[in-house]
Scaffold this active site. Structure first.
Site, PDB file in Angstrom:
ATOM      1  CB  THR A   8      -0.933   0.033   1.229  1.00 20.87           C
ATOM      2  OG1 THR A   8      -1.753   1.214   1.151  1.00 20.87           O
ATOM      3  CG2 THR A   8      -0.189   0.059   2.550  1.00 20.87           C
ATOM      4  CG  ASP A  69      -9.126  -1.917  -4.149  1.00 19.25           C
ATOM      5  OD1 ASP A  69      -8.355  -0.947  -4.098  1.00 19.25           O
ATOM      6  OD2 ASP A  69     -10.148  -1.908  -4.862  1.00 19.25           O
ATOM      7  CG  PHE A 149      -7.441   6.936   6.206  1.00 17.34           C
ATOM      8  CD1 PHE A 149      -7.443   5.973   7.198  1.00 17.34           C
ATOM      9  CD2 PHE A 149      -7.661   6.532   4.893  1.00 17.34           C
ATOM     10  CE1 PHE A 149      -7.676   4.632   6.892  1.00 17.34           C
ATOM     11  CE2 PHE A 149      -7.883   5.188   4.573  1.00 17.34           C
ATOM     12  CZ  PHE A 149      -7.894   4.245   5.580  1.00 17.34           C
TER      13      PHE A 149
HETATM   14  P1  ITT Z   1      -3.365   1.815  -1.785  1.00 16.05           P
HETATM   15  O1  ITT Z   1      -4.093   1.465  -3.054  1.00 16.05           O
HETATM   16  O2  ITT Z   1      -1.957   2.252  -2.029  1.00 16.05           O
HETATM   17  O3  ITT Z   1      -3.499   0.750  -0.730  1.00 16.05           O
HETATM   18  P2  ITT Z   1      -5.434   3.851  -1.559  1.00 16.05           P
HETATM   19  O4  ITT Z   1      -5.722   4.944  -0.575  1.00 16.05           O
HETATM   20  O5  ITT Z   1      -5.410   4.193  -3.019  1.00 16.05           O
HETATM   21  O6  ITT Z   1      -4.067   3.115  -1.126  1.00 16.05           O
HETATM   22  P3  ITT Z   1      -7.663   2.098  -2.118  1.00 16.05           P
HETATM   23  O7  ITT Z   1      -7.389   2.072  -3.569  1.00 16.05           O
HETATM   24  O8  ITT Z   1      -8.009   0.801  -1.431  1.00 16.05           O
HETATM   25  O9  ITT Z   1      -6.448   2.699  -1.281  1.00 16.05           O
HETATM   26  O10 ITT Z   1      -8.797   3.172  -1.877  1.00 16.05           O
HETATM   27  C1  ITT Z   1      -9.500   3.136  -0.755  1.00 16.05           C
HETATM   28  C2  ITT Z   1     -10.122   4.483  -0.484  1.00 16.05           C
HETATM   29  O11 ITT Z   1     -11.333   4.213   0.225  1.00 16.05           O
HETATM   30  C3  ITT Z   1      -9.236   5.302   0.459  1.00 16.05           C
HETATM   31  O12 ITT Z   1      -8.369   6.172  -0.233  1.00 16.05           O
HETATM   32  C4  ITT Z   1     -10.291   6.036   1.286  1.00 16.05           C
HETATM   33  O13 ITT Z   1     -10.748   7.163   0.580  1.00 16.05           O
HETATM   34  C5  ITT Z   1     -11.420   5.021   1.361  1.00 16.05           C
HETATM   35  N1  ITT Z   1     -11.262   4.178   2.575  1.00 16.05           N
HETATM   36  C6  ITT Z   1     -10.855   2.883   2.633  1.00 16.05           C
HETATM   37  N2  ITT Z   1     -10.784   2.459   3.900  1.00 16.05           N
HETATM   38  C7  ITT Z   1     -11.133   3.505   4.659  1.00 16.05           C
HETATM   39  C8  ITT Z   1     -11.238   3.709   6.043  1.00 16.05           C
HETATM   40  O14 ITT Z   1     -10.923   2.753   6.917  1.00 16.05           O
HETATM   41  N3  ITT Z   1     -11.626   4.898   6.469  1.00 16.05           N
HETATM   42  C9  ITT Z   1     -11.931   5.886   5.611  1.00 16.05           C
HETATM   43  N4  ITT Z   1     -11.841   5.793   4.289  1.00 16.05           N
HETATM   44  C10 ITT Z   1     -11.451   4.609   3.805  1.00 16.05           C
END
Ligand code: ITT
Length: 194
Positions: A8, A69, A149
Site C-alpha cells: 500500500t 482494496d 483518514f
Molecule cells: P493503496 O491502493 O496504495 O493501498 P489507496 O488509498 O489508493 O491506497 P484504495 O485504492 O483501497 O487505497 O482506496 C480506498 C479508499 O477508500 C481510500 O483512499 C479512502 O478514501 C477510502 N477508505 C478505505 N478504507 C477507509 C477507512 O478505513 N476509512 C476511511 N476511508 C477509507
C-alpha cells in the site's frame, strides 16, 4: 517474527494494519523493500485490484505479500463511490474533495445507509487467498472528528453515535472492515504456520 509486505502507498492503512498485527507479524511497507512505483488499479472489483497490487510485489520482489482494496458503498448512490473511493473527486485522491462531493450527492437524501468494504489478497507460496470485511452505518450531514483518514469523518458505524474519525484508533481498529479482514488473514496465517 515472520515478515510480510503490505502493498500500500496509503500510510494510514499501513499504520492501522501494523497496529492490528503487532507482536504477530513484522509488516513491511513498500518503501522498506524500495518499491517506489505506483501500482495501477485497473480492475473494476475490490478483489481484482487487491490481487493486482499483491501479485505485482510478489512477482517483482519475491516477498510474501498482501494488499487491500477498499472503499465506501453508499446505498442511495447504487454502491458508489465503491472501487473508485480514492479517486471519487479526481485523480489527486484528495479526501476533503471526495467528502465534499459525497455530501453534495447526498444533499436532501433521506437514506444515508453506507458500508465500508475491504478485500485483502494474500500472495504466498504461489497461491492467492482472499479475506473480506464489511461494516455498515450511516453518512452524516457534515464531517465530524479529526482522526482516521478518507471518509472516516462522515461515517457513523451501526450502534455508535460517533464517526470513525471521532473514535480512538484502537476502537476503530476493533470493529472496522479492515480489522475484520485482517483477523481472517491472521487466522489463515496461524493455521498455515502450525
Ligand atoms: P493503496 O491502493 O496504495 O493501498 P489507496 O488509498 O489508493 O491506497 P484504495 O485504492 O483501497 O487505497 O482506496 C480506498 C479508499 O477508500 C481510500 O483512499 C479512502 O478514501 C477510502 N477508505 C478505505 N478504507 C477507509 C477507512 O478505513 N476509512 C476511511 N476511508 C477509507
Amino acid at each position: 517474527m515472520k515478515e510480510l509486505v503490505f502493498a500500500t502507498n496509503n500510510k494510514h492503512k499501513l499504520e492501522e494494519v501494523r497496529a492490528i498485527l503487532k507482536n504477530r507479524f513484522k509488516v513491511l511497507g513498500l518503501s522498506d523493500i524500495s518499491c517506489n512505483e505506483e501500482i495501477a488499479e485497473t480492475a473494476d472489483t475490490f478483489e481484482g485490484n487487491a490481487l493486482l497490487k499483491a501479485e505485482y510485489v510478489y512477482k517483482k520482489y519475491g516477498f510474501p505479500c498482501f494488499a487491500d482494496d477498499s472503499g465506501l458503498e453508499v446505498a442511495a448512490l447504487n454502491g458508489a463511490p465503491g472501487v473508485k473511493s480514492a479517486r471519487y473527486a479526481g485523480e489527486t485522491k484528495n479526501s476533503l474533495d471526495n467528502i465534499q462531493k459525497l455530501l453534495q450527492e447526498l444533499q436532501g437524501v433521506q437514506n444515508r445507509s453506507a458500508c465500508f468494504r475491504t478485500v485483502i489478497a494474500l500472495m504466498m507460496d504461489d497461491q492467492v487467498h482472499y479475506f473480506d470485511g464489511k461494516i455498515c452505518g450511516t453518512i452524516t450531514e457534515k464531517p465530524r472528528g479529526s482522526g482516521g483518514f478518507g471518509y472516516d469523518s462522515v461515517f457513523v458505524p451501526e450502534a455508535y453515535l460517533s464517526t470513525f474519525a471521532q473514535l480512538r484508533p484502537e476502537e476503530k481498529n476493533k470493529i472496522s472492515h479492515r480489522a475484520i479482514a485482517i483477523n481472517k488473514l491472521i487466522c489463515h496465517l496461524n493455521k498455515n504456520s502450525e
